[in-house]
Write a protein that holds these residues in place. Structure first.
Motif, PDB file in Angstrom:
ATOM      1  N   GLN A 125       0.822  -1.203   0.000  1.00 34.48           N
ATOM      2  CA  GLN A 125       0.000   0.000   0.000  1.00 34.48           C
ATOM      3  C   GLN A 125       0.862   1.262   0.000  1.00 34.48           C
ATOM      4  OE1 GLN A 125      -2.358  -0.878   3.493  1.00 34.48           O
ATOM      5  NE2 GLN A 125      -4.145  -1.470   2.260  1.00 34.48           N
ATOM      6  N   ARG A 126       1.984   1.222   0.724  1.00 32.32           N
ATOM      7  CA  ARG A 126       2.876   2.388   0.705  1.00 32.32           C
ATOM      8  C   ARG A 126       3.416   2.631  -0.710  1.00 32.32           C
ATOM      9  NH1 ARG A 126       7.820   3.568   0.050  1.00 32.32           N
ATOM     10  NH2 ARG A 126       8.542   5.606   0.749  1.00 32.32           N
ATOM     11  N   THR A 127       3.767   1.562  -1.421  1.00 33.03           N
ATOM     12  CA  THR A 127       4.236   1.691  -2.804  1.00 33.03           C
ATOM     13  C   THR A 127       3.150   2.304  -3.682  1.00 33.03           C
ATOM     14  OG1 THR A 127       5.691  -0.224  -2.532  1.00 33.03           O
ATOM     15  CG2 THR A 127       5.147   0.425  -4.787  1.00 33.03           C
ATOM     16  N   GLU A 128       1.915   1.852  -3.495  1.00 29.27           N
ATOM     17  CA  GLU A 128       0.785   2.403  -4.260  1.00 29.27           C
ATOM     18  C   GLU A 128       0.623   3.892  -4.002  1.00 29.27           C
ATOM     19  OE1 GLU A 128      -2.923   0.485  -3.650  1.00 29.27           O
ATOM     20  OE2 GLU A 128      -2.145  -1.532  -3.976  1.00 29.27           O
ATOM     21  N   ALA A 129       0.656   4.285  -2.719  1.00 31.41           N
ATOM     22  CA  ALA A 129       0.437   5.685  -2.366  1.00 31.41           C
ATOM     23  C   ALA A 129       1.546   6.579  -2.924  1.00 31.41           C
ATOM     24  CB  ALA A 129       0.355   5.826  -0.849  1.00 31.41           C
ATOM     25  N   ALA A 130       2.800   6.085  -2.839  1.00 28.31           N
ATOM     26  CA  ALA A 130       3.920   6.861  -3.371  1.00 28.31           C
ATOM     27  C   ALA A 130       3.799   7.027  -4.877  1.00 28.31           C
ATOM     28  CB  ALA A 130       5.242   6.173  -3.013  1.00 28.31           C
ATOM     29  N   LEU A 158       1.280   9.736  -5.864  1.00 26.03           N
ATOM     30  CA  LEU A 158       1.822  11.094  -5.798  1.00 26.03           C
ATOM     31  C   LEU A 158       2.733  11.384  -6.982  1.00 26.03           C
ATOM     32  CD1 LEU A 158       2.581  11.387  -1.970  1.00 26.03           C
ATOM     33  CD2 LEU A 158       0.786  12.566  -3.244  1.00 26.03           C
ATOM     34  N   LEU A 159       3.504  10.388  -7.387  1.00 31.71           N
ATOM     35  CA  LEU A 159       4.404  10.580  -8.530  1.00 31.71           C
ATOM     36  C   LEU A 159       3.638  10.773  -9.834  1.00 31.71           C
ATOM     37  CD1 LEU A 159       7.377   8.083  -8.087  1.00 31.71           C
ATOM     38  CD2 LEU A 159       7.505  10.575  -8.268  1.00 31.71           C
ATOM     39  N   ARG A 160       2.425  10.207  -9.903  1.00 32.17           N
ATOM     40  CA  ARG A 160       1.653  10.263 -11.138  1.00 32.17           C
ATOM     41  C   ARG A 160       0.519  11.275 -11.084  1.00 32.17           C
ATOM     42  NH1 ARG A 160       0.954   4.277 -13.596  1.00 32.17           N
ATOM     43  NH2 ARG A 160      -0.304   5.556 -14.988  1.00 32.17           N
ATOM     44  N   ARG A 161       0.515  12.132 -10.066  1.00 38.00           N
ATOM     45  CA  ARG A 161      -0.560  13.119  -9.988  1.00 38.00           C
ATOM     46  C   ARG A 161      -0.377  14.171 -11.077  1.00 38.00           C
ATOM     47  NH1 ARG A 161       0.555  17.959  -7.095  1.00 38.00           N
ATOM     48  NH2 ARG A 161       2.630  18.021  -6.147  1.00 38.00           N
ATOM     49  N   ASN A 162      -1.490  14.670 -11.595  1.00 35.84           N
ATOM     50  CA  ASN A 162      -1.446  15.664 -12.671  1.00 35.84           C
ATOM     51  C   ASN A 162      -1.229  17.041 -12.065  1.00 35.84           C
ATOM     52  OD1 ASN A 162      -1.697  17.251 -14.917  1.00 35.84           O
ATOM     53  ND2 ASN A 162      -3.626  16.362 -15.615  1.00 35.84           N
ATOM     54  N   THR A 208       3.131  15.198 -14.781  1.00 31.05           N
ATOM     55  CA  THR A 208       3.258  14.536 -13.482  1.00 31.05           C
ATOM     56  C   THR A 208       4.676  14.708 -12.957  1.00 31.05           C
ATOM     57  OG1 THR A 208       4.037  12.396 -14.316  1.00 31.05           O
ATOM     58  CG2 THR A 208       1.636  12.774 -14.322  1.00 31.05           C
ATOM     59  N   PRO A 209       4.880  14.560 -11.625  1.00 36.27           N
ATOM     60  CA  PRO A 209       6.252  14.596 -11.094  1.00 36.27           C
ATOM     61  C   PRO A 209       7.154  13.561 -11.750  1.00 36.27           C
ATOM     62  CG  PRO A 209       4.663  14.780  -9.305  1.00 36.27           C
ATOM     63  CD  PRO A 209       3.880  14.464 -10.546  1.00 36.27           C
ATOM     64  N   GLN A 210       6.580  12.406 -12.056  1.00 37.44           N
ATOM     65  CA  GLN A 210       7.355  11.343 -12.718  1.00 37.44           C
ATOM     66  C   GLN A 210       7.864  11.818 -14.077  1.00 37.44           C
ATOM     67  OE1 GLN A 210       5.101   7.723 -13.770  1.00 37.44           O
ATOM     68  NE2 GLN A 210       6.579   6.582 -12.531  1.00 37.44           N
ATOM     69  N   MET A 211       6.982  12.470 -14.840  1.00 38.88           N
ATOM     70  CA  MET A 211       7.386  13.005 -16.133  1.00 38.88           C
ATOM     71  C   MET A 211       8.464  14.073 -15.970  1.00 38.88           C
ATOM     72  SD  MET A 211       3.723  13.557 -18.024  1.00 38.88           S
ATOM     73  CE  MET A 211       2.637  12.197 -18.458  1.00 38.88           C
ATOM     74  N   LEU A 212       8.270  14.974 -15.002  1.00 44.84           N
ATOM     75  CA  LEU A 212       9.233  16.057 -14.823  1.00 44.84           C
ATOM     76  C   LEU A 212      10.616  15.528 -14.463  1.00 44.84           C
ATOM     77  CD1 LEU A 212       7.237  18.833 -12.917  1.00 44.84           C
ATOM     78  CD2 LEU A 212       7.923  18.779 -15.307  1.00 44.84           C
TER      79      LEU A 212
END
Length: 553
Positions: free
Chosen positions: A283-288, A291-295, A369-373
């Motif tokens: 679940q922690r991996t999912e939550a993190a 956040l990384l994939r939030r628009n 997303t933060p991941q993209m950035l």
């Protein structure tokens, strides 16, 4: 107290200055900005209590400025002064907490009444903020930390997880009846300077304040517990065992409490519900990941579900999905050639256009997303490294070290966890390209004078078939640069200069009577003796034969 006047017309800014009785409102510093983008920079730096703003501006509209103020400078009050009697503008003003909407031409009584209301509201809220902050600080000093190490062990320490849970049950921190839970991560950032200043630069105190605010909402109703997670980078985690309640509604209440106390709203990564405590690590991996994939372009979304949430999580509020639009996400490879040409050109206009195009494409596609950035920033820095190595060869290591040192002093384009601005990304892109272009240009100039080297190269290679493209490529300058410099420094174009060098060399060779004109023509780079004679006569004023005859006499 400070006030900021924002209007793209200087005469309107001057009129506002004259009409408002600043002394009566105890405002002792008045700032001005010509557009919304400039205003954002001033608000960040000067923290004015009041903003008086126009609605229609060429760069950074009033609606964009209001949205930004409401999101990131909520304690600043603003008044709209507009020449447009537009209901939608009035609605936007009310929605974002504006004090008043005043139509031009401005009346002194009306604007002074609005300023009076804004100042009174700001003073009242400022006193309330100080009171809440004092309460929060006292709470952090006396309230115990809820078994953070034990709670963290449930997530990342399988060996001791069972013993930690027994201790948490005994201490009544977690009820023994808990069978299922969600894990929620609160997006925090120790580098958030505006928030950190409220705690005297003490990031630990900042984390504890946020934890305690969260627990005020969770523990009174026995829904879960917030704590500092010690298993990795600084994070605040929430174990929520009341999985029946709407997560979005609960998070909204918590976020409102954080905003009332700290004037910041946080982002929350939310996992699916699962068996407790066995599913907590996943679940922690999912939550993190949520956040990384939030628009980042959806500024009003604070609840972010992981892709694994599926229908269950998304049904709570489908607006929080941050799903991709119809177009594929933009890759750095799509703009790499634009950046390369802009850097090589060395012109501010080309660099600005490349940065603006990049930002426009990000905005048009609708998802950042933060991941993209993180990926884009890494690609941009790799692009810089490759271009430096391509241009400077053995000198590249020292240049790259200087650029990387400068990176430490420049603002990061990555989101702080609380905010993201396309303008900041555009400015970072522009600064990176401009600095790279200037560095390469300065290093070339330092090592050699390009025109001196180019002329020297022509003098040594005049018999060869020299082209403008070949010479430009060899010296890492544009063809336009060489053409312009030859005109400025020698008064002739590139090809004429090469011709003049060849003719001068030919005149020297003609002093040798044993050389035929055809031989001389070939030796200086003319493969056609007739063409050689034509060029010679044009430059010298007589034919090669006549010139040789004059020299003999």
């Amino acid at each position: 107290m400070k006030a900021l006047i924002v209007d793209d017309e200087a005469r309107v800014r001057k009129a506002v200055r004259l009409l408002v009785n600043w002394d009566a409102h105890q405002i002792d510093e008045i700032l001005e900005a010509g557009n919304g983008n400039e205003a954002i920079g001033l608000i960040r730096r000067e923290k004015p209590a009041l903003v008086i703003m126009d609605m229609m501006m060429e760069s950074g509209s009033g609606v964009e400025l209001m949205t930004w103020v409401d999101e990131f400078a909520g304690n600043t009050k603003f008044i709209v002064v507009s020449g447009h009697d537009d209901f939608d503008f009035v609605r936007q003003t009310v929605r974002h907490g504006g004090i008043d909407y005043i139509l031009k031409p401005i009346e002194a009584d009306m604007i002074n009444n609005a300023v009076s209301k804004a100042v009174a509201a700001w003073r009242s809220e400022e006193e309330e903020r100080r009171h809440r902050q004092r309460q929060s600080l006292r709470l952090n000093e006396i309230k115990p930390i809820y078994g953070e190490k034990l709670l963290s062990a449930l997530i990342d320490d399988k060996v001791n997880a069972e013993a930690s849970l027994r201790r948490l049950n005994v201490d009544s921190i977690i009820p023994q009846s808990v069978q299922a839970s969600r894990l929620i991560l609160v997006q925090t950032d120790s580098g958030n300077n505006p928030l950190l200043k409220r705690f005297g630069g003490d990031s630990e105190l900042m984390y504890y304040a946020i934890v305690n605010i969260c627990n005020e909402f969770l523990q009174l109703q026995g829904k879960g517990i917030a704590f500092r997670y010690w298993g990795g980078p600084p994070e605040i985690a929430i174990i929520l065992w009341d999985v029946e309640e709407s997560v979005v509604e609960l998070i909204s209440r918590i976020n409102q409490g954080i905003y009332r106390t700290l004037q910041f709203r946080m982002h929350f990564g939310i996992s699916t519900a699962g068996a407790f405590p066995g599913e907590l690590p996943a679940q922690r991996t999912e939550a993190a990941e949520a956040l990384l994939r939030r628009n980042l372009l959806r500024h009003e979304d604070y609840c972010h579900f992981s892709p694994a949430a599926g229908a269950g999580g998304m049904a709570e509020d489908s607006r929080n999905s941050g799903g991709s639009g119809p177009e594929a996400p933009l890759n750095f490879a799509d703009v790499q050639e634009d950046w390369r040409m802009a850097v090589i050109s060395g012109t501010t206009e080309a660099i600005s256009a490349a940065a603006q195009h990049w930002t426009h494409e990000l905005s048009r596609r609708g998802v950042v997303t933060p991941q993209m950035l993180n990926s884009w920033k890494a690609d941009a820095l790799l692009f810089r490294s490759r271009l430096v190595r391509e241009a400077l060869g053995n000198q590249s290591d020292s240049v790259l070290a200087e650029l990387e040192q400068a990176d430490l002093l420049s603002p990061s384009p990555l989101p702080s966890g609380y905010s993201f601005s396309l303008f900041a990304w555009r400015d970072w892109s522009f600064a990176l390209m401009q600095q790279l272009s200037q560095t390469l240009s300065a290093r070339h100039m330092k090592e050699r004078n390009p025109m001196t080297e180019i002329v020297k190269y022509i003098d040594q290679n005049y018999p060869s078939d020299l082209s403008l493209q070949e010479v430009a490529g060899k010296f890492y300058v544009s063809r336009e640069y060489i053409s312009r410099k030859f005109k400025q420094e020698y008064g002739i174009n590139f090809s004429d200069y090469i011709g003049s060098v060849r003719i001068e060399k030919a005149k020297l060779l003609m002093q040798n009577p044993n050389l035929k004109l055809a031989q001389i023509s070939e030796m200086v780079g003319f493969h056609d003796v007739k063409y050689f004679s034509k060029v010679f006569k044009k430059q010298v004023g007589c034919s090669p034969k006549d010139f040789r005859g004059q020299a003999e006499h």
